[in-house]
Design a protein around this motif. Structure first.
Motif, mmCIF file in Angstrom:
data_model
loop_
_atom_site.group_PDB
_atom_site.id
_atom_site.type_symbol
_atom_site.label_atom_id
_atom_site.label_comp_id
_atom_site.label_asym_id
_atom_site.label_seq_id
_atom_site.Cartn_x
_atom_site.Cartn_y
_atom_site.Cartn_z
ATOM 1 N N PRO A 156 0.822 -1.203 0.000
ATOM 2 C CA PRO A 156 0.000 0.000 0.000
ATOM 3 C C PRO A 156 0.855 1.252 0.000
ATOM 4 N N ALA A 157 0.209 2.392 -0.071
ATOM 5 C CA ALA A 157 0.928 3.666 0.019
ATOM 6 C C ALA A 157 1.572 3.797 1.391
ATOM 7 N N PHE A 158 2.768 4.372 1.409
ATOM 8 C CA PHE A 158 3.485 4.714 2.646
ATOM 9 C C PHE A 158 3.790 3.487 3.520
ATOM 10 N N ASP A 159 4.051 2.350 2.907
ATOM 11 C CA ASP A 159 4.301 1.157 3.704
ATOM 12 C C ASP A 159 5.654 1.252 4.404
ATOM 13 N N ASN A 160 5.681 0.820 5.667
ATOM 14 C CA ASN A 160 6.911 0.911 6.445
ATOM 15 C C ASN A 160 7.984 -0.072 6.009
ATOM 16 N N ALA A 161 7.636 -1.058 5.179
ATOM 17 C CA ALA A 161 8.684 -1.905 4.608
ATOM 18 C C ALA A 161 9.650 -1.075 3.766
ATOM 19 N N ILE A 162 9.157 0.059 3.267
ATOM 20 C CA ILE A 162 10.009 0.987 2.514
ATOM 21 C C ILE A 162 10.393 2.186 3.377
ATOM 22 N N LEU A 163 9.409 2.820 3.984
ATOM 23 C CA LEU A 163 9.656 4.080 4.687
ATOM 24 C C LEU A 163 10.313 3.896 6.043
ATOM 25 N N GLY A 164 10.378 2.669 6.543
ATOM 26 C CA GLY A 164 10.897 2.445 7.887
ATOM 27 C C GLY A 164 12.405 2.419 7.993
ATOM 28 N N TYR A 165 13.102 2.999 6.999
ATOM 29 C CA TYR A 165 14.564 2.997 6.990
ATOM 30 C C TYR A 165 15.091 4.357 6.563
ATOM 31 N N ASP A 166 16.286 4.663 7.033
ATOM 32 C CA ASP A 166 17.020 5.805 6.501
ATOM 33 C C ASP A 166 17.633 5.436 5.153
ATOM 34 N N ASP A 167 18.258 4.282 5.093
ATOM 35 C CA ASP A 167 18.817 3.762 3.842
ATOM 36 C C ASP A 167 17.845 2.708 3.313
ATOM 37 N N ARG A 168 17.119 3.060 2.250
ATOM 38 C CA ARG A 168 16.074 2.177 1.718
ATOM 39 C C ARG A 168 16.559 1.340 0.552
ATOM 40 N N SER A 169 17.872 1.319 0.333
ATOM 41 C CA SER A 169 18.411 0.638 -0.845
ATOM 42 C C SER A 169 18.193 -0.865 -0.794
ATOM 43 N N ARG A 170 17.889 -1.422 0.371
ATOM 44 C CA ARG A 170 17.648 -2.857 0.462
ATOM 45 C C ARG A 170 16.373 -3.270 -0.278
ATOM 46 N N GLY B 79 3.547 8.698 -1.969
ATOM 47 C CA GLY B 79 2.346 7.916 -1.716
ATOM 48 C C GLY B 79 1.940 6.983 -2.828
ATOM 49 N N GLN B 80 2.841 6.713 -3.772
ATOM 50 C CA GLN B 80 2.510 5.740 -4.798
ATOM 51 C C GLN B 80 2.645 4.327 -4.229
ATOM 52 N N ARG B 81 1.761 3.458 -4.654
ATOM 53 C CA ARG B 81 1.780 2.071 -4.178
ATOM 54 C C ARG B 81 2.786 1.269 -4.989
ATOM 55 N N ALA B 82 3.479 0.350 -4.324
ATOM 56 C CA ALA B 82 4.583 -0.354 -4.956
ATOM 57 C C ALA B 82 4.268 -1.830 -5.169
ATOM 58 N N VAL B 83 4.881 -2.377 -6.202
ATOM 59 C CA VAL B 83 4.857 -3.815 -6.463
ATOM 60 C C VAL B 83 6.277 -4.344 -6.282
ATOM 61 N N LEU B 84 6.417 -5.346 -5.431
ATOM 62 C CA LEU B 84 7.712 -5.984 -5.228
ATOM 63 C C LEU B 84 7.835 -7.180 -6.161
ATOM 64 N N VAL B 85 8.929 -7.208 -6.920
ATOM 65 C CA VAL B 85 9.256 -8.342 -7.776
ATOM 66 C C VAL B 85 10.667 -8.784 -7.394
ATOM 67 N N ASP B 86 10.798 -10.050 -7.040
ATOM 68 C CA ASP B 86 12.058 -10.539 -6.493
ATOM 69 C C ASP B 86 12.500 -9.672 -5.314
ATOM 70 N N GLY B 87 11.524 -9.227 -4.551
ATOM 71 C CA GLY B 87 11.801 -8.519 -3.308
ATOM 72 C C GLY B 87 12.059 -7.036 -3.416
ATOM 73 N N ARG B 88 12.083 -6.486 -4.633
ATOM 74 C CA ARG B 88 12.406 -5.075 -4.807
ATOM 75 C C ARG B 88 11.273 -4.362 -5.530
ATOM 76 N N VAL B 89 11.187 -3.051 -5.320
ATOM 77 C CA VAL B 89 10.170 -2.260 -5.994
ATOM 78 C C VAL B 89 10.470 -2.248 -7.489
ATOM 79 N N ALA B 90 9.561 -2.821 -8.270
ATOM 80 C CA ALA B 90 9.757 -2.930 -9.714
ATOM 81 C C ALA B 90 8.621 -2.306 -10.504
ATOM 82 N N ALA B 91 7.558 -1.862 -9.807
ATOM 83 C CA ALA B 91 6.404 -1.285 -10.492
ATOM 84 C C ALA B 91 5.574 -0.530 -9.466
ATOM 85 N N THR B 92 4.663 0.277 -9.956
ATOM 86 C CA THR B 92 3.655 0.903 -9.109
ATOM 87 C C THR B 92 2.287 0.392 -9.557
#
Length: 365
Positions: free
Chosen positions: A276-290, A303-316
Motif C-alpha cells: 500500500p501507500a506509505f508502507d513501512n517496509a520501505i519508509l521504515g529505513y534511513d537507507d532504503r536501498s535494500r 504515496g505511490q503504491r509499490a509492487v515488489l518483484v524478487d523482493g524489490r520495488v519494480a512497479a507501481t
C-alpha cells in the motif's frame, strides 16, 4: 565483522515484514509484530495486511478497530499509524516531545505567542466530557482564547501532539469514507497513558529498539531514528547492545540485530507482493536501498503504491473504477508479468474489482 549485501538485507526485511510468506496470524498479532502500519490513508492498511496475512478478511481489522484492540493515532514520525492499543499507550509518552516539536515546527510563526501548556490544558478540559469531536469542533471550543493563530494550526497541534488522541471508527473501516472524530486515547481505551518512568535508563526506548529490529532488522541506528522520528535513542541502543549481534552493510555501516531473528539465505525466492501507500517496509529505513532503487525513492514518499518483484520495488499500481493497473519501472520478463498478473487479479478480487480488468502498461522503462 560479517558483511551483509543488499540481497541478504532484502530477504531479512521481507521475512520480518511477513512478505516472504503470508503468516497465519490474527490481525492484532500482525499489527503488534510490525510495530504498526502507517495509516494516514485510511484504506491502505487493508492491502498491507492482505499481502501479509493468509486468508485475511477486512472484517478482522474492522473488528479490531471497533473492539479497541487496535487504534488509529499519531505516533511515529508524527504520522497516523494503526497500532495495538497496548503499544499506543506504552509508546505515547516516549513520543510526546517529538510530536510536540514536529507539530510546533510546522507552525512556528503562527504559534509564537501561544503557551502550549495552556493550550493543552484547555484542550483536555474540553474533551473531559468524553464526547468525540472533529478538529474543527475542538478548536471552536478553545479558539476564543487564542483568536490570532489560524484555526488549523491550533487544531493540528492539539490533536497530533498536545493531547493523545484516537481517531474513532467509522474512520478506517473497510470501504467507509468518514471524517476524523477524536477522543482521548485514555477515554477510548479505558486506560491512562502511563508517564515515562523516572531514571532507569529509558526502558521504553529499549523496548522500541528491540521491537523495531524484530520487524525491520538488521538495521543501523539511523534507520531506527528514521522509522520512529525519535532523536534520543542512542542511549537505548547502547543499553541493549550486549544483547545484539552486529554486521556491516556494503557501505560499511554498522547494522544491529536480534541474535535469533530470521536472516534467510539471499537466494530465497521472493514472491510478488503488492504494497500500500506509505508502507513501512520501505519508509521504515534511513537507507532504503535494500528494497528500492535510489532513482525511485520519491515514489514511496509521494504515496505511490509499490509492487515488489524478487523482493524489490519494480512497479507501481493503482486501482480506479474497478481497474487495477500496474506500471513497470523496469523491463519485466514474461514470467514476472505472469506472476504480477496473478497476484494483481487476487488483489482486485479482494477489493471487489474485476480481475479480468487487470492491466500491465508498458511503463516508464
Amino acid at each position: 565483522m560479517t558483511v551483509l549485501d543488499t540481497r541478504a538485507l532484502n530477504r531479512a526485511t521481507l521475512a520480518r515484514q511477513y512478505l516472504l510468506t503470508r503468516e497465519d496470524t490474527p490481525v492484532h498479532t500482525a499489527v503488534a509484530h510490525l510495530c504498526g502500519l502507517q495509516a494516514q490513508e485510511p484504506q491502505e492498511p487493508f492491502t498491507g495486511l492482505w499481502s501479509r496475512i493468509a486468508a485475511f478478511r477486512p472484517q478482522e481489522l474492522d473488528d479490531a478497530l471497533t473492539g479497541r484492540t487496535v487504534v488509529r493515532t499519531h505516533l511515529m514520525r508524527r504520522t497516523v499509524h494503526l497500532v495495538t492499543a497496548d503499544d499506543a499507550l506504552a509508546w505515547r509518552a516516549r513520543h510526546d516531545a517529538m510530536l510536540r516539536q514536529r507539530a510546533t515546527a510546522a507552525y512556528r510563526r503562527e504559534l509564537a505567542d501561544v503557551d502550549l501548556d495552556e493550550l493543552a490544558a484547555a484542550g483536555r478540559a474540553v474533551v473531559a466530557d468524553g464526547q468525540p469531536r472533529t478538529m474543527a469542533q475542538l478548536v471552536g471550543e478553545v479558539g476564543d482564547r487564542w483568536p490570532a493563530p489560524p484555526r488549523r494550526a491550533l487544531g493540528e497541534v492539539l490533536v497530533a501532539a498536545l493531547v493523545p488522541m484516537a481517531q474513532l471508527p467509522p474512520r478506517g473501516l473497510w470501504g467507509t469514507k468518514a471524517g476524523v472524530r477524536n477522543l482521548p486515547l485514555a477515554t477510548w481505551l479505558g486506560r491512562e497513558v502511563p508517564p515515562l518512568p523516572d531514571g532507569d535508563g529509558d526502558p521504553v526506548g529499549r523496548r522500541l529498539v528491540r521491537r523495531y529490529l524484530a520487524a525491520h532488522g538488521p538495521a543501523a541506528t539511523a534507520d531506527i531514528r528514521a522509522w520512529s522520528g525519535l532523536a534520543g535513542l542512542p542511549a537505548a541502543v547502547a543499553a541493549v547492545r550486549e544483547e545484539l549481534v552486529a554486521f556491516r552493510d556494503e557501505r560499511g555501516r554498522e547494522l544491529l540485530d536480534l541474535p535469533a531473528a530470521p536472516r534467510p539465505h539471499p537466494d530465497t525466492p521472493a514472491p510478488v507482493r503488492f504494497l500500500p501507500a506509505f508502507d513501512n517496509a520501505i519508509l521504515g529505513y534511513d537507507d532504503r536501498s535494500r528494497i528500492i532503487d535510489d532513482a525511485h525513492l520519491g515514489l514511496s514518499v509521494a504515496g505511490q503504491r509499490a509492487v515488489l518483484v524478487d523482493g524489490r520495488v519494480a512497479a507501481t499500481w493503482t486501482l480506479r473504477d474497478e481497474r487495477l493497473t500496474v506500471t513497470p519501472l523496469r523491463p519485466l520478463s514474461a514470467t514476472e508479468q505472469d506472476e504480477i498478473r496473478a497476484e494483481a487479479q487476487a488483489l482486485a478480487a479482494f477489493h471487489d474489482a474485476d480481475p479480468a480488468r487487470v492491466r500491465i502498461t508498458s511503463g516508464d522503462v
